[in-house]
Design a protein around this motif. Sequence first.
Motif, PDB file in Angstrom:
ATOM      1  N   PRO A  45      29.175 -47.425   9.485  1.00 57.66           N
ATOM      2  CA  PRO A  45      29.593 -48.116  10.708  1.00 57.66           C
ATOM      3  C   PRO A  45      30.122 -49.515  10.396  1.00 57.66           C
ATOM      4  CG  PRO A  45      27.480 -47.040  11.037  1.00 57.66           C
ATOM      5  CD  PRO A  45      27.772 -46.948   9.564  1.00 57.66           C
ATOM      6  N   VAL A  46      31.239 -49.861  11.013  1.00 57.66           N
ATOM      7  CA  VAL A  46      31.844 -51.183  10.839  1.00 57.66           C
ATOM      8  C   VAL A  46      31.954 -51.814  12.216  1.00 57.66           C
ATOM      9  CG1 VAL A  46      33.912 -52.441  10.149  1.00 57.66           C
ATOM     10  CG2 VAL A  46      33.139 -50.491   8.781  1.00 57.66           C
ATOM     11  N   THR A  47      31.401 -53.005  12.371  1.00 50.69           N
ATOM     12  CA  THR A  47      31.395 -53.661  13.678  1.00 50.69           C
ATOM     13  C   THR A  47      32.471 -54.747  13.749  1.00 50.69           C
ATOM     14  OG1 THR A  47      29.817 -55.390  13.063  1.00 50.69           O
ATOM     15  CG2 THR A  47      28.915 -53.262  13.823  1.00 50.69           C
ATOM     16  N   LEU A  48      32.843 -55.082  14.959  1.00 51.83           N
ATOM     17  CA  LEU A  48      33.791 -56.180  15.153  1.00 51.83           C
ATOM     18  C   LEU A  48      33.232 -57.498  14.624  1.00 51.83           C
ATOM     19  CD1 LEU A  48      35.308 -55.605  18.722  1.00 51.83           C
ATOM     20  CD2 LEU A  48      36.556 -55.767  16.559  1.00 51.83           C
ATOM     21  N   ARG A  49      31.933 -57.687  14.781  1.00 50.07           N
ATOM     22  CA  ARG A  49      31.316 -58.931  14.304  1.00 50.07           C
ATOM     23  C   ARG A  49      31.465 -59.054  12.786  1.00 50.07           C
ATOM     24  NH1 ARG A  49      28.104 -62.262  16.886  1.00 50.07           N
ATOM     25  NH2 ARG A  49      27.800 -60.745  18.583  1.00 50.07           N
ATOM     26  N   GLU A  50      31.278 -57.936  12.068  1.00 50.91           N
ATOM     27  CA  GLU A  50      31.431 -57.961  10.606  1.00 50.91           C
ATOM     28  C   GLU A  50      32.876 -58.260  10.222  1.00 50.91           C
ATOM     29  OE1 GLU A  50      28.262 -54.869   8.692  1.00 50.91           O
ATOM     30  OE2 GLU A  50      29.811 -54.000   9.993  1.00 50.91           O
ATOM     31  N   LEU A  51      33.824 -57.654  10.913  1.00 46.29           N
ATOM     32  CA  LEU A  51      35.234 -57.887  10.598  1.00 46.29           C
ATOM     33  C   LEU A  51      35.606 -59.344  10.867  1.00 46.29           C
ATOM     34  CD1 LEU A  51      36.827 -54.655  12.113  1.00 46.29           C
ATOM     35  CD2 LEU A  51      36.514 -55.189   9.689  1.00 46.29           C
ATOM     36  N   ALA A  52      35.166 -59.871  11.991  1.00 46.79           N
ATOM     37  CA  ALA A  52      35.470 -61.264  12.322  1.00 46.79           C
ATOM     38  C   ALA A  52      34.852 -62.223  11.306  1.00 46.79           C
ATOM     39  CB  ALA A  52      34.967 -61.584  13.735  1.00 46.79           C
ATOM     40  N   ALA A  53      33.653 -61.872  10.814  1.00 47.28           N
ATOM     41  CA  ALA A  53      32.974 -62.732   9.835  1.00 47.28           C
ATOM     42  C   ALA A  53      33.757 -62.805   8.531  1.00 47.28           C
ATOM     43  CB  ALA A  53      31.567 -62.205   9.584  1.00 47.28           C
ATOM     44  N   CYS A  54      34.461 -61.741   8.192  1.00 43.60           N
ATOM     45  CA  CYS A  54      35.272 -61.751   6.966  1.00 43.60           C
ATOM     46  C   CYS A  54      36.344 -62.830   7.013  1.00 43.60           C
ATOM     47  CB  CYS A  54      35.944 -60.395   6.773  1.00 43.60           C
ATOM     48  SG  CYS A  54      34.833 -59.049   6.329  1.00 43.60           S
ATOM     49  N   GLU A  55      36.786 -63.178   8.217  1.00 45.21           N
ATOM     50  CA  GLU A  55      37.838 -64.179   8.372  1.00 45.21           C
ATOM     51  C   GLU A  55      37.316 -65.482   8.959  1.00 45.21           C
ATOM     52  OE1 GLU A  55      40.493 -63.475   7.039  1.00 45.21           O
ATOM     53  OE2 GLU A  55      40.785 -61.288   7.131  1.00 45.21           O
ATOM     54  N   SER A  56      35.975 -65.567   9.082  1.00 43.65           N
ATOM     55  CA  SER A  56      35.339 -66.771   9.657  1.00 43.65           C
ATOM     56  C   SER A  56      35.911 -67.089  11.034  1.00 43.65           C
ATOM     57  CB  SER A  56      35.520 -67.966   8.711  1.00 43.65           C
ATOM     58  OG  SER A  56      34.920 -67.715   7.461  1.00 43.65           O
ATOM     59  N   MET A  57      36.044 -66.057  11.857  1.00 44.27           N
ATOM     60  CA  MET A  57      36.556 -66.211  13.217  1.00 44.27           C
ATOM     61  C   MET A  57      35.521 -65.701  14.207  1.00 44.27           C
ATOM     62  SD  MET A  57      40.441 -64.711  12.968  1.00 44.27           S
ATOM     63  CE  MET A  57      41.613 -65.250  11.709  1.00 44.27           C
ATOM     64  N   SER A  58      35.706 -66.116  15.465  1.00 46.51           N
ATOM     65  CA  SER A  58      34.921 -65.509  16.532  1.00 46.51           C
ATOM     66  C   SER A  58      35.472 -64.103  16.785  1.00 46.51           C
ATOM     67  CB  SER A  58      35.028 -66.336  17.811  1.00 46.51           C
ATOM     68  OG  SER A  58      36.347 -66.257  18.347  1.00 46.51           O
ATOM     69  N   VAL A  59      34.661 -63.253  17.389  1.00 56.77           N
ATOM     70  CA  VAL A  59      35.107 -61.886  17.681  1.00 56.77           C
ATOM     71  C   VAL A  59      36.339 -61.914  18.580  1.00 56.77           C
ATOM     72  CG1 VAL A  59      34.483 -59.766  18.910  1.00 56.77           C
ATOM     73  CG2 VAL A  59      32.852 -60.834  17.339  1.00 56.77           C
ATOM     74  N   ARG A  60      36.329 -62.799  19.569  1.00 55.82           N
ATOM     75  CA  ARG A  60      37.455 -62.867  20.500  1.00 55.82           C
ATOM     76  C   ARG A  60      38.746 -63.265  19.800  1.00 55.82           C
ATOM     77  NH1 ARG A  60      37.462 -66.281  26.199  1.00 55.82           N
ATOM     78  NH2 ARG A  60      39.567 -65.678  26.865  1.00 55.82           N
ATOM     79  N   THR A  61      38.665 -64.318  18.967  1.00 60.21           N
ATOM     80  CA  THR A  61      39.865 -64.776  18.251  1.00 60.21           C
ATOM     81  C   THR A  61      40.343 -63.710  17.270  1.00 60.21           C
ATOM     82  OG1 THR A  61      39.194 -67.089  18.437  1.00 60.21           O
ATOM     83  CG2 THR A  61      40.801 -66.544  16.717  1.00 60.21           C
ATOM     84  N   PHE A  62      39.393 -63.117  16.541  1.00 60.23           N
ATOM     85  CA  PHE A  62      39.769 -62.082  15.574  1.00 60.23           C
ATOM     86  C   PHE A  62      40.464 -60.911  16.267  1.00 60.23           C
ATOM     87  CE2 PHE A  62      38.872 -58.070  13.453  1.00 60.23           C
ATOM     88  CZ  PHE A  62      39.392 -58.312  12.193  1.00 60.23           C
ATOM     89  N   THR A  63      39.921 -60.445  17.376  1.00 60.34           N
ATOM     90  CA  THR A  63      40.506 -59.306  18.084  1.00 60.34           C
ATOM     91  C   THR A  63      41.926 -59.618  18.527  1.00 60.34           C
ATOM     92  OG1 THR A  63      38.322 -58.621  18.851  1.00 60.34           O
ATOM     93  CG2 THR A  63      40.217 -57.759  20.053  1.00 60.34           C
ATOM     94  N   ARG A  64      42.145 -60.831  19.040  1.00 56.17           N
ATOM     95  CA  ARG A  64      43.484 -61.212  19.479  1.00 56.17           C
ATOM     96  C   ARG A  64      44.450 -61.296  18.300  1.00 56.17           C
ATOM     97  NH1 ARG A  64      45.661 -66.060  19.437  1.00 56.17           N
ATOM     98  NH2 ARG A  64      43.630 -67.098  19.246  1.00 56.17           N
ATOM     99  N   ARG A  65      44.026 -61.933  17.213  1.00 56.65           N
ATOM    100  CA  ARG A  65      44.890 -62.052  16.039  1.00 56.65           C
ATOM    101  C   ARG A  65      45.194 -60.671  15.444  1.00 56.65           C
ATOM    102  NH1 ARG A  65      43.919 -67.038  13.201  1.00 56.65           N
ATOM    103  NH2 ARG A  65      44.205 -68.726  14.733  1.00 56.65           N
ATOM    104  N   PHE A  66      44.180 -59.833  15.397  1.00 57.20           N
ATOM    105  CA  PHE A  66      44.353 -58.509  14.818  1.00 57.20           C
ATOM    106  C   PHE A  66      45.415 -57.724  15.602  1.00 57.20           C
ATOM    107  CE2 PHE A  66      43.574 -54.174  13.647  1.00 57.20           C
ATOM    108  CZ  PHE A  66      42.989 -54.216  12.381  1.00 57.20           C
ATOM    109  N   ARG A  67      45.321 -57.715  16.919  1.00 57.35           N
ATOM    110  CA  ARG A  67      46.282 -56.980  17.733  1.00 57.35           C
ATOM    111  C   ARG A  67      47.685 -57.556  17.568  1.00 57.35           C
ATOM    112  NH1 ARG A  67      46.208 -53.374  21.850  1.00 57.35           N
ATOM    113  NH2 ARG A  67      43.939 -53.400  22.056  1.00 57.35           N
ATOM    114  N   GLU A  68      47.801 -58.862  17.491  1.00 52.92           N
ATOM    115  CA  GLU A  68      49.105 -59.492  17.301  1.00 52.92           C
ATOM    116  C   GLU A  68      49.743 -59.074  15.984  1.00 52.92           C
ATOM    117  OE1 GLU A  68      48.228 -63.617  17.550  1.00 52.92           O
ATOM    118  OE2 GLU A  68      48.210 -63.685  19.756  1.00 52.92           O
TER     119      GLU A  68
END
Length: 345
Positions: free
Chosen positions: A237-260
């Motif tokens: 299992p891979v969580t959004l929190r883990e992915l955001a932590a890889c880039e030192s971002m908040s989940v909200r910022t990471f999700t927006r950047r990822f989609r962009e």
Amino acid sequence: MGVFAEDGRHRVAVLVRDGLLPMELGIVHRLFGYAETADGRLLYEVVTCAPEPGELGTDADFTVNVRYGPEALAEADTVVVPASEQDYGAEDGCLSEEMARAVAHIRPGVRVASICTGSFVLAAAGLLKGRRATTHWRSAEQFRRLFPEIELDADVLYTDEDGVLTAAGVASGIDLCLHMIRCDHGAAVANEVARRTVVPPHREGGQAQFIRRPVPEPQYSSTAAARAWALEHLDRPVTLRELAACESMSVRTFTRRFREEVGVSPLQWLTQQRVERARQLLEETELTVDRVAADAGFGTAASLRQHLQAAVGVSPSAYRSTFRGAGADPARVAPAGVTEVGAGR
């Protein structure tokens, strides 16, 4: 004297052009030629015709000498139009004068079918107006550009719309011919033709299972490290929190950047990557479906089955049978009355 024999058989005319694909021509002759009654009476007569009879070039190193001209079309009960190399350079979506004259010989109400990019001929002749059609997936965008008024379904193996049929590619011509035989004379005759030609009576799924769709990677990205980390950990299992932590971002910022940057949400991208991993494992290994599901991060075979069905239209076992030749049951017969063409079960 007519082109066809006066013996009551269903008359099939194959309309070919310069640059024809010999395999597609052979498919029609072989499959319809094998269809017969229980006492051995042939059910079809197949002839080849061209806008002008004579020698035609092919996509191989030999030519084909066509005996009949378009007069054969005026006698046919079914007309089949295979592909030609000419189709791949078509840019105006119009028939040549000689092809227009040839197509004009087809009687109203006659069943008409195309194989691969032969659909371009049917479309240009106006025979696909108001109907759903398909063509080879590599030519789908060209088809849509030339014929935007036609509903193109590039995911199925073939379509059948009120007596006008289209097949996606070379091998799909086999599926199409078997479908027409099945409609004319029932599953038993079609299954026997399939058995004699050593092909499945009915294939599951559509073109999606044959198309590689790697997820595009942006050239410059602030989420690349997270994606690289996720690919190394797809089996758990891979969580959004883990992915955001890889880039030192908040989940909200990471999700927006990822989609962009990627064009889909992180969870959608994860599912796409897991489907691709599962496809690779099904093709290249002998792991059980349960193990493939675990290694691809789906957890259970049921979850893998659900996601693979949604992505490519077939079950894991059917996908493996197609690409590894394992697990197929040569005695499997198609269900009678198939109505959803190219749809997985």
